[in-house]
Design a protein around this motif. Structure first.
Motif, PDB file in Angstrom:
ATOM      1  N   LEU A 172       6.253 -23.740 -11.840  1.00  0.00           N
ATOM      2  CA  LEU A 172       6.410 -24.845 -10.898  1.00  0.00           C
ATOM      3  C   LEU A 172       6.236 -26.143 -11.683  1.00  0.00           C
ATOM      4  N   ASN A 173       7.318 -26.533 -12.341  1.00  0.00           N
ATOM      5  CA  ASN A 173       7.239 -27.643 -13.287  1.00  0.00           C
ATOM      6  C   ASN A 173       7.819 -28.942 -12.727  1.00  0.00           C
ATOM      7  N   LEU A 174       7.026 -29.584 -11.885  1.00  0.00           N
ATOM      8  CA  LEU A 174       7.369 -30.934 -11.445  1.00  0.00           C
ATOM      9  C   LEU A 174       7.270 -31.882 -12.635  1.00  0.00           C
ATOM     10  N   GLU A 175       6.433 -31.522 -13.598  1.00  0.00           N
ATOM     11  CA  GLU A 175       6.306 -32.214 -14.883  1.00  0.00           C
ATOM     12  C   GLU A 175       6.637 -31.201 -15.978  1.00  0.00           C
ATOM     13  N   GLN A 176       6.612 -31.642 -17.209  1.00  0.00           N
ATOM     14  CA  GLN A 176       6.993 -30.810 -18.347  1.00  0.00           C
ATOM     15  C   GLN A 176       6.064 -29.597 -18.515  1.00  0.00           C
ATOM     16  N   ILE A 177       6.670 -28.442 -18.772  1.00  0.00           N
ATOM     17  CA  ILE A 177       5.944 -27.267 -19.241  1.00  0.00           C
ATOM     18  C   ILE A 177       6.472 -26.965 -20.633  1.00  0.00           C
ATOM     19  N   THR A 178       5.552 -26.898 -21.593  1.00  0.00           N
ATOM     20  CA  THR A 178       5.887 -26.578 -22.969  1.00  0.00           C
ATOM     21  C   THR A 178       5.204 -25.269 -23.325  1.00  0.00           C
ATOM     22  N   ILE A 179       5.996 -24.299 -23.737  1.00  0.00           N
ATOM     23  CA  ILE A 179       5.493 -22.976 -24.089  1.00  0.00           C
ATOM     24  C   ILE A 179       5.816 -22.742 -25.562  1.00  0.00           C
ATOM     25  N   GLY A 180       4.777 -22.604 -26.378  1.00  0.00           N
ATOM     26  CA  GLY A 180       4.965 -22.394 -27.806  1.00  0.00           C
ATOM     27  C   GLY A 180       5.479 -21.000 -28.112  1.00  0.00           C
ATOM     28  N   SER A 181       5.736 -20.746 -29.368  1.00  0.00           N
ATOM     29  CA  SER A 181       6.242 -19.451 -29.808  1.00  0.00           C
ATOM     30  C   SER A 181       5.193 -18.359 -29.666  1.00  0.00           C
ATOM     31  N   LEU A 198       1.253 -24.514 -23.334  1.00  0.00           N
ATOM     32  CA  LEU A 198       0.743 -23.236 -23.817  1.00  0.00           C
ATOM     33  C   LEU A 198       1.015 -23.188 -25.315  1.00  0.00           C
ATOM     34  N   GLU A 199      -0.049 -23.257 -26.104  1.00  0.00           N
ATOM     35  CA  GLU A 199       0.086 -23.290 -27.556  1.00  0.00           C
ATOM     36  C   GLU A 199       0.508 -21.917 -28.091  1.00  0.00           C
ATOM     37  N   PRO A 200       1.055 -21.876 -29.307  1.00  0.00           N
ATOM     38  CA  PRO A 200       1.518 -20.611 -29.879  1.00  0.00           C
ATOM     39  C   PRO A 200       0.471 -19.504 -29.820  1.00  0.00           C
TER      40      PRO A 200
END
Length: 173
Positions: free
Chosen positions: A87-96, A127-129
């Motif tokens: 539910l990304n109303l804002e940025q979601i960053t998912i690492g490797s 979410l960091e790698p």
């Protein structure tokens, strides 16, 4: 505090794309993307077509919901389990090398609890790698899960999770 939801304005929230693009995404999401019969290997390509940045060898299972693809950045070798909701109303960053397990919720949206009109209080998620959000876990707005951090099954991460840290619910079994 009394709430007066009729006065809600949504001030400061920009959906990031025109209404026609939003409608097209919701049609594709609900008619094709989430379906069991839609090939897993095609899901990253569909997300890319709507503006997501998706790495290589990303596995996205059926029933995964992504609110706005253009606010999604996924690294390489990521698994997103069946029924996860981004539910990304804002940025979601998912690492490797991240795993988001079945029915997990990544929720970038919230509301200002002291606002009588309940205005938005959104924030990005990172979410960091090597991190893992386990089955039915929840990561709330503004949270970073550090490198190799774990949000255990059914746990709620409402603050940052440090590198290698584990968040669980209740006492050990």
């Amino acid at each position: 505090m009394d709430r007066h939801l009729r006065g809600f304005t949504g001030a400061g929230y920009d959906k990031g794309r025109p209404l026609l693009v939003q409608a097209a995404w919701f049609a594709v999401l609900n008619l094709v993307f989430v379906k069991w019969w839609f090939p897993t290997r095609w899901r990253p390509a569909v997300l890319r077509a709507f503006g997501a940045r998706i790495g290589r060898r990303v596995l996205i299972r059926q029933r995964v919901r992504v609110h706005w693809p253009w606010r999604l950045d996924i690294g390489d070798d990521v698994w997103i389990g069946e029924g996860a909701w981004l539910l990304n109303l804002e940025q979601i960053t998912i690492g490797s090398n991240v795993c988001v397990s079945q029915d997990a919720l990544l929720c970038t949206g919230s509301h200002q609890r002291h606002s009588s009109t309940f205005e938005f209080d959104n924030g990005p998620i990172r979410l960091e790698p090597g991190s893992w959000v386990a089955a039915r876990a929840v990561v709330l707005r503004g949270v970073t899960v550090g490198r190799s951090g774990v949000v255990g099954a059914s746990a709620v991460a409402h603050h940052d999770v440090g590198p290698g840290a584990v968040v669980t619910t209740g006492a050990p079994a």
